[in-house]
Scaffold this motif. Structure first.
Motif, short mmCIF file in Angstrom:
data_model
loop_
_atom_site.label_atom_id
_atom_site.label_comp_id
_atom_site.label_asym_id
_atom_site.label_seq_id
_atom_site.Cartn_x
_atom_site.Cartn_y
_atom_site.Cartn_z
N MET A 1 -6.60 -41.26 -15.25
CA MET A 1 -6.66 -41.05 -16.80
C MET A 1 -5.98 -40.02 -17.32
SD MET A 1 -9.57 -43.12 -17.22
CE MET A 1 -10.80 -42.79 -18.51
N ILE A 2 -5.52 -40.38 -18.67
CA ILE A 2 -4.91 -39.39 -19.58
C ILE A 2 -5.76 -39.17 -20.66
CG2 ILE A 2 -2.75 -40.05 -18.51
CD1 ILE A 2 -2.09 -41.90 -20.94
N THR A 3 -5.61 -38.18 -21.39
CA THR A 3 -6.07 -37.86 -22.70
C THR A 3 -4.75 -38.20 -23.67
OG1 THR A 3 -7.42 -36.36 -21.62
CG2 THR A 3 -7.32 -36.14 -24.00
N ILE A 4 -5.43 -38.90 -24.81
CA ILE A 4 -4.39 -39.27 -26.13
C ILE A 4 -5.24 -38.78 -27.36
CG2 ILE A 4 -3.18 -40.71 -24.94
CD1 ILE A 4 -4.91 -42.88 -26.42
N GLN A 5 -4.74 -38.73 -28.34
CA GLN A 5 -5.27 -38.57 -29.74
C GLN A 5 -4.97 -39.85 -30.41
OE1 GLN A 5 -6.96 -36.12 -31.41
NE2 GLN A 5 -7.13 -35.25 -29.33
N LEU A 6 -6.26 -40.76 -30.89
CA LEU A 6 -6.09 -41.97 -31.64
C LEU A 6 -6.75 -41.86 -32.86
CD1 LEU A 6 -5.54 -45.12 -31.68
CD2 LEU A 6 -7.62 -45.25 -30.77
N ASN A 7 -5.91 -41.67 -33.93
CA ASN A 7 -6.46 -41.67 -35.18
C ASN A 7 -7.09 -40.19 -35.42
OD1 ASN A 7 -4.82 -43.73 -36.06
ND2 ASN A 7 -6.76 -45.05 -36.50
N GLU A 8 -6.68 -39.48 -34.86
CA GLU A 8 -7.29 -37.79 -34.85
C GLU A 8 -8.50 -37.83 -33.96
OE1 GLU A 8 -7.53 -36.40 -38.94
OE2 GLU A 8 -5.65 -36.77 -39.21
N GLN A 9 -8.77 -38.61 -33.05
CA GLN A 9 -9.95 -38.74 -32.07
C GLN A 9 -9.47 -38.79 -30.66
OE1 GLN A 9 -13.38 -39.43 -32.84
NE2 GLN A 9 -13.05 -39.54 -35.07
N THR A 10 -9.91 -37.69 -29.91
CA THR A 10 -9.53 -37.59 -28.33
C THR A 10 -9.94 -38.65 -27.75
OG1 THR A 10 -9.63 -35.01 -28.71
CG2 THR A 10 -9.58 -36.10 -26.44
N LEU A 11 -9.27 -39.34 -26.81
CA LEU A 11 -9.80 -40.51 -25.99
C LEU A 11 -9.35 -40.24 -24.76
CD1 LEU A 11 -11.36 -43.20 -26.47
CD2 LEU A 11 -8.93 -44.08 -27.01
N LYS A 12 -9.97 -40.74 -23.76
CA LYS A 12 -9.57 -40.78 -22.37
C LYS A 12 -9.13 -42.25 -21.98
CE LYS A 12 -11.29 -36.58 -20.43
NZ LYS A 12 -10.07 -35.79 -20.43
N ILE A 13 -8.31 -42.49 -21.45
CA ILE A 13 -7.59 -44.07 -21.32
C ILE A 13 -7.04 -44.08 -19.92
CG2 ILE A 13 -7.46 -44.63 -23.82
CD1 ILE A 13 -4.48 -44.11 -23.19
N ASP A 14 -6.94 -45.38 -19.43
CA ASP A 14 -6.31 -45.59 -17.98
C ASP A 14 -4.85 -44.88 -18.03
OD1 ASP A 14 -8.41 -46.52 -16.80
OD2 ASP A 14 -8.15 -48.78 -17.45
N LYS A 15 -4.37 -44.56 -16.99
CA LYS A 15 -3.01 -44.04 -16.95
C LYS A 15 -1.78 -44.90 -17.43
CE LYS A 15 -0.05 -41.24 -14.01
NZ LYS A 15 -0.23 -40.84 -12.55
N ASN A 16 -2.00 -46.20 -16.94
CA ASN A 16 -0.64 -47.12 -17.21
C ASN A 16 -0.90 -47.99 -18.25
OD1 ASN A 16 0.77 -46.39 -15.28
ND2 ASN A 16 -0.51 -47.38 -13.64
N ILE A 17 -1.80 -47.75 -19.33
CA ILE A 17 -2.10 -48.60 -20.59
C ILE A 17 -0.86 -48.58 -21.52
CG2 ILE A 17 -3.09 -46.91 -22.02
CD1 ILE A 17 -5.48 -48.86 -22.53
N LYS A 18 -0.85 -49.85 -22.15
CA LYS A 18 0.39 -50.16 -23.06
C LYS A 18 -0.27 -50.28 -24.51
CE LYS A 18 2.75 -52.84 -19.77
NZ LYS A 18 2.91 -54.32 -19.39
N ILE A 19 0.34 -50.22 -25.52
CA ILE A 19 -0.12 -50.09 -26.78
C ILE A 19 -0.98 -51.42 -27.08
CG2 ILE A 19 0.70 -50.40 -29.14
CD1 ILE A 19 2.98 -48.73 -28.63
N SER A 20 -0.67 -52.37 -26.71
CA SER A 20 -1.24 -53.77 -26.88
C SER A 20 -2.48 -53.86 -26.38
CB SER A 20 -0.32 -55.08 -26.57
OG SER A 20 0.11 -55.09 -25.01
N GLU A 21 -2.66 -53.02 -24.87
CA GLU A 21 -3.88 -53.11 -24.51
C GLU A 21 -4.81 -52.12 -25.27
OE1 GLU A 21 -2.18 -53.84 -19.83
OE2 GLU A 21 -2.18 -52.06 -20.61
N LEU A 22 -4.15 -51.03 -25.59
CA LEU A 22 -5.11 -50.11 -26.30
C LEU A 22 -5.67 -50.64 -27.31
CD1 LEU A 22 -6.10 -47.21 -26.55
CD2 LEU A 22 -4.15 -46.90 -28.14
N LEU A 23 -4.90 -51.56 -28.19
CA LEU A 23 -5.48 -52.08 -29.44
C LEU A 23 -6.56 -53.06 -29.06
CD1 LEU A 23 -1.98 -52.79 -31.16
CD2 LEU A 23 -3.55 -51.06 -31.73
N GLN A 24 -6.39 -53.99 -28.06
CA GLN A 24 -7.37 -54.73 -27.91
C GLN A 24 -8.76 -54.13 -27.38
OE1 GLN A 24 -6.26 -57.57 -24.46
NE2 GLN A 24 -7.97 -58.98 -25.06
N GLN A 25 -8.52 -52.97 -26.49
CA GLN A 25 -9.56 -52.24 -25.91
C GLN A 25 -10.37 -51.45 -27.16
OE1 GLN A 25 -8.55 -49.48 -22.57
NE2 GLN A 25 -9.63 -47.94 -23.73
N GLU A 26 -9.67 -51.05 -27.85
CA GLU A 26 -10.25 -50.48 -29.25
C GLU A 26 -10.61 -51.33 -30.30
OE1 GLU A 26 -11.28 -47.06 -28.90
OE2 GLU A 26 -10.86 -47.48 -27.01
#
Length: 67
Positions: A1-26
């Motif tokens: 797991m990694i931690t990112i900021q998505l539109n100023e919200q902290t989010l933990k996501i899978d390590k190997n995720i791509k932008i397209s997968e993040l968009l679908q997931q969220e």
């Protein structure tokens, strides 16, 4: 797991995720949006190739119509 900021919200996501997968997931639409990682716009043609990294700051902006 990694931690990112998505539109100023902290989010933990899978390590190997791509932008397209993040968009679908969220549940972001694939059309009418712009994506920036660490204040750099990412071309839509690169969404399937661009991996996210721990600490990345992602900004997703959705186009709206107005009058």
């Amino acid at each position: 797991m990694i931690t990112i900021q998505l539109n100023e919200q902290t989010l933990k996501i899978d390590k190997n995720i791509k932008i397209s997968e993040l968009l679908q997931q969220e549940n972001f639409p694939q059309l009418g949006i712009a994506v920036a990682i660490n204040q750099q716009i990412i071309s839509k043609s690169n969404w399937d190739m661009q991996h996210l990294h721990d600490g990345d700051n992602i900004l997703i902006i959705q186009a709206t119509q107005g009058g």
